[in-house]
Structure formats: C-alpha cells, structure tokens
Design a protein around this motif. Structure first.
Motif, PDB file in Angstrom:
ATOM      1  N   HIS A   1       6.383  20.152   5.975  1.00 53.27           N
ATOM      2  CA  HIS A   1       6.739  18.729   5.924  1.00 53.27           C
ATOM      3  C   HIS A   1       5.848  17.972   4.942  1.00 53.27           C
ATOM      4  N   TYR A   2       4.532  18.177   5.034  1.00 50.68           N
ATOM      5  CA  TYR A   2       3.622  17.431   4.172  1.00 50.68           C
ATOM      6  C   TYR A   2       3.796  17.807   2.706  1.00 50.68           C
ATOM      7  N   LYS A   3       4.044  19.078   2.431  1.00 50.61           N
ATOM      8  CA  LYS A   3       4.255  19.489   1.040  1.00 50.61           C
ATOM      9  C   LYS A   3       5.540  18.874   0.490  1.00 50.61           C
ATOM     10  N   GLU A   4       6.579  18.806   1.326  1.00 48.48           N
ATOM     11  CA  GLU A   4       7.829  18.176   0.891  1.00 48.48           C
ATOM     12  C   GLU A   4       7.621  16.696   0.628  1.00 48.48           C
ATOM     13  N   ARG A   5       6.868  16.015   1.514  1.00 47.78           N
ATOM     14  CA  ARG A   5       6.609  14.592   1.338  1.00 47.78           C
ATOM     15  C   ARG A   5       5.760  14.333   0.089  1.00 47.78           C
ATOM     16  N   LEU A   6       4.803  15.187  -0.193  1.00 43.48           N
ATOM     17  CA  LEU A   6       3.987  15.015  -1.395  1.00 43.48           C
ATOM     18  C   LEU A   6       4.855  15.120  -2.643  1.00 43.48           C
ATOM     19  N   ARG A   7       5.791  16.038  -2.641  1.00 45.40           N
ATOM     20  CA  ARG A   7       6.698  16.152  -3.794  1.00 45.40           C
ATOM     21  C   ARG A   7       7.592  14.918  -3.892  1.00 45.40           C
ATOM     22  N   ALA A   8       8.143  14.473  -2.746  1.00 45.53           N
ATOM     23  CA  ALA A   8       9.103  13.370  -2.753  1.00 45.53           C
ATOM     24  C   ALA A   8       8.454  12.030  -3.102  1.00 45.53           C
ATOM     25  N   LEU A   9       7.197  11.842  -2.732  1.00 46.03           N
ATOM     26  CA  LEU A   9       6.545  10.544  -2.909  1.00 46.03           C
ATOM     27  C   LEU A   9       5.672  10.469  -4.154  1.00 46.03           C
ATOM     28  N   ASP A  10       5.579  11.546  -4.900  1.00 46.83           N
ATOM     29  CA  ASP A  10       4.762  11.539  -6.106  1.00 46.83           C
ATOM     30  C   ASP A  10       5.308  10.511  -7.099  1.00 46.83           C
ATOM     31  N   GLY A  11       4.453   9.612  -7.541  1.00 43.99           N
ATOM     32  CA  GLY A  11       4.863   8.601  -8.506  1.00 43.99           C
ATOM     33  C   GLY A  11       5.632   7.446  -7.907  1.00 43.99           C
TER      34      GLY A  11
ATOM     35  N   ASN B   1       5.151  -7.863  -0.492  1.00 43.72           N
ATOM     36  CA  ASN B   1       3.802  -7.303  -0.434  1.00 43.72           C
ATOM     37  C   ASN B   1       3.836  -5.928  -1.080  1.00 43.72           C
ATOM     38  N   GLY B   2       3.092  -5.746  -2.146  1.00 45.47           N
ATOM     39  CA  GLY B   2       3.078  -4.462  -2.824  1.00 45.47           C
ATOM     40  C   GLY B   2       2.673  -4.645  -4.288  1.00 45.47           C
ATOM     41  N   PRO B   3       2.525  -3.530  -4.982  1.00 43.91           N
ATOM     42  CA  PRO B   3       2.792  -2.170  -4.515  1.00 43.91           C
ATOM     43  C   PRO B   3       1.744  -1.674  -3.515  1.00 43.91           C
ATOM     44  N   LEU B   4       2.232  -0.911  -2.540  1.00 42.73           N
ATOM     45  CA  LEU B   4       1.400  -0.324  -1.506  1.00 42.73           C
ATOM     46  C   LEU B   4       1.525   1.195  -1.534  1.00 42.73           C
ATOM     47  N   PRO B   5       0.563   1.901  -0.954  1.00 41.43           N
ATOM     48  CA  PRO B   5       0.812   3.317  -0.691  1.00 41.43           C
ATOM     49  C   PRO B   5       2.056   3.442   0.195  1.00 41.43           C
ATOM     50  N   PRO B   6       2.817   4.511   0.072  1.00 42.14           N
ATOM     51  CA  PRO B   6       4.102   4.603   0.792  1.00 42.14           C
ATOM     52  C   PRO B   6       3.944   4.922   2.278  1.00 42.14           C
TER      53      PRO B   6
ATOM     54  N   ASP C   1      10.096   3.925  -7.555  1.00 44.58           N
ATOM     55  CA  ASP C   1       9.404   4.671  -8.602  1.00 44.58           C
ATOM     56  C   ASP C   1       8.523   3.709  -9.382  1.00 44.58           C
ATOM     57  N   LYS C   2       7.298   4.125  -9.682  1.00 45.41           N
ATOM     58  CA  LYS C   2       6.381   3.245 -10.410  1.00 45.41           C
ATOM     59  C   LYS C   2       6.979   2.769 -11.726  1.00 45.41           C
ATOM     60  N   ASP C   3       7.775   3.616 -12.360  1.00 44.41           N
ATOM     61  CA  ASP C   3       8.386   3.235 -13.631  1.00 44.41           C
ATOM     62  C   ASP C   3       9.476   2.188 -13.459  1.00 44.41           C
ATOM     63  N   ALA C   4       9.954   1.997 -12.220  1.00 43.91           N
ATOM     64  CA  ALA C   4      11.007   1.025 -11.953  1.00 43.91           C
ATOM     65  C   ALA C   4      10.453  -0.264 -11.343  1.00 43.91           C
ATOM     66  N   ALA C   5       9.130  -0.413 -11.333  1.00 42.51           N
ATOM     67  CA  ALA C   5       8.519  -1.573 -10.684  1.00 42.51           C
ATOM     68  C   ALA C   5       8.987  -2.882 -11.308  1.00 42.51           C
TER      69      ALA C   5
END
Length: 257
Positions: free
Chosen positions: A97-107, A228-233, A202-206
């Motif tokens: 689960h954590y590895k999947e979330r790290l991939r999905a939330l990167d950037g 409120n943001g940007p925040l950690p997800p 996505d950070k590029d879409a901020a």
C-alpha cells in the motif's frame, strides 16, 4: 518509549532529515526507521503531546524538509505508535500500500477548499430565483410586516431555499475544480462551511488550479471561498496505519484548520 511518526518515504529517498529536531520540549531528535524498501521518519514521542503551535510547526517543518527532495507520505499531527518495532511491523505489513501511494502521490500536493455563503448575496439570489418567496415578502411588506404566521412562513421558506442553495453551490464549486485535480477527498462537515473538500493537484498544474479557484469566485459571488495549500497530501495517504493497526493511534486533523 512511544514513537512519534511524521511520515513514510522510500528507503532510497535522496534526502531524509539528519540532525533535525521534532516535537516536544525539549525537542526530540528526528531519526529514521527502515523496513525493506520503506523508511519511517520518527522521533521519541513526548508525554502529554498537545497541538501547540510550536509542535505543529515542528511537525510541518520535518515534513517540509523531508519532502523537499522527494515524495513523503505525511502522517497527521499526533500519530504515535507504542514503539519502534510497531512502526517497522506496520511498514512491513502495509508495504504494498505505501509503495503504491508513494508512486501515486509523487509530485502532487493537496489543496483544501472551504466555502460558505455571503449572507446578503445568497438572500438576494434566493429572492431573485423564487417568485413565491418574493410574492410573500411583498405581501408582508404591504401589510406592515405581516402577521406572526406569515413572518414565520416566510422565514421557513427562506431557510429552506438557502439550505437547498448550499447543497447546489457546494456541488457546482466542486465540479468547477475537479477537472484540475487528480483526486478529490470530502472533508468532515463543519459548522459554517457548506463545502469542505481536499483536492490532489499535480505541482505542474498548480497555476491552473489557482486560476480555477479565481474563476469560481467570479462565477459564484455568493460564496466566500477559502483555500489552504499547497499542503502535503494528508487526505490521500488513507488507508494509513491508524486504520489498519490497533497499535497505532491516529493523529488530530490540525493542518487544514
């Protein structure tokens, strides 16, 4: 000694905090626990921890430093495990689960959006959109204010119309922002807010997200919109360790106000 958990990263994360201080007074040194391909950013947990400003800032600072060079899954303030072994056990148990979330939330970052009605503006809109309310209000005016029953009926009609408008405007607002977001998480209902939603962007879409919010403010002038943001997800780590192990205590939701 209980273990305070700030976040989870890949063991290969290029820059995890070293020599940093975390929560507590005196501040507890931050350290790293590893389990396979994962790492937990932790410190000893102070007794009687409360969401004081100093500790909230320390929690956010650790996550900010750790997240500057790569993806970190943030734990909410107050996430405490009984000991280091428990943290390692949960990392191992929930590794996929954590590895999947790290991939999905990167950037990606999180924006929390809350909205409520500007009272005068929404009343004006309700009157404009309801001939029945306008008619009763005009009849009461001509009658010098109307009878008690007529005033009560008008108040109930206006309250019902405003309530319906809250649900309608919350839906419209979310639909305006969703195209710029990759995921949406509804927040808990709270008094005074007709909408409380977190969006993964996505950070590029901020810039596009900020533009969408500004457009919503123009198109929905009856709303006061707070961002409120940007925040950690925070809202997109779920299901996290607190949901999957009775031996970890979930933290307080403080970072979004």
């Amino acid at each position: 000694m209980s273990t305070y958990v700030y976040g989870i990263a890949a063991a290969s994360h290029p820059k995890l905090p070293e020599g940093m201080d975390g929560v507590g007074e005196p501040a507890r040194p931050v350290r790293i626990l590893t389990a396979g391909e994962l790492a937990a950013i932790v410190s000893d947990a102070p007794e009687g921890l409360r969401p004081k400003r100093r500790d909230l800032l320390a929690h956010q600072n650790v996550l900010g430093e750790a997240g500057a060079a790569g993806c970190v899954l943030p734990m909410r303030f107050g996430s405490v495990a009984p000991d280091d072994d428990t943290v390692v056990s949960v990392l191992t148990e929930r590794a996929d689960h954590y590895k999947e979330r790290l991939r999905a939330l990167d950037g990606r970052v999180e924006y929390n959006v809350k909205a409520n009605h500007v009272e005068e503006a929404v009343l004006h809109r309700v009157m404009a959109e309801s001939p029945e309310i306008r008619s009763l209000a005009e009849a009461n005016r001509r009658a010098g204010g109307g009878s008690y029953d007529d005033k009560l009926r008008l108040g109930e009609m206006v309250a019902a119309a405003v309530k319906a408008k809250e649900a309608e405007d919350a839906t419209v607002l979310q639909r305006m922002l969703e195209p710029v977001a990759e995921a949406v998480s509804a927040g808990p209902e709270s008094s005074g807010w007709l909408a409380n939603v977190s969006l993964l962007v996505d950070k590029d879409a901020a810039d596009r997200f900020v533009a969408a919010v500004e457009q919503a403010r123009k198109d929905l002038p009856q709303l006061e919109i707070r961002v409120n943001g940007p925040l950690p997800p925070y809202s997109f780590v779920d299901p996290g360790p607190a949901e999957h192990s009775a031996s970890l205590a979930g933290g307080a939701e403080t970072e979004e106000g």
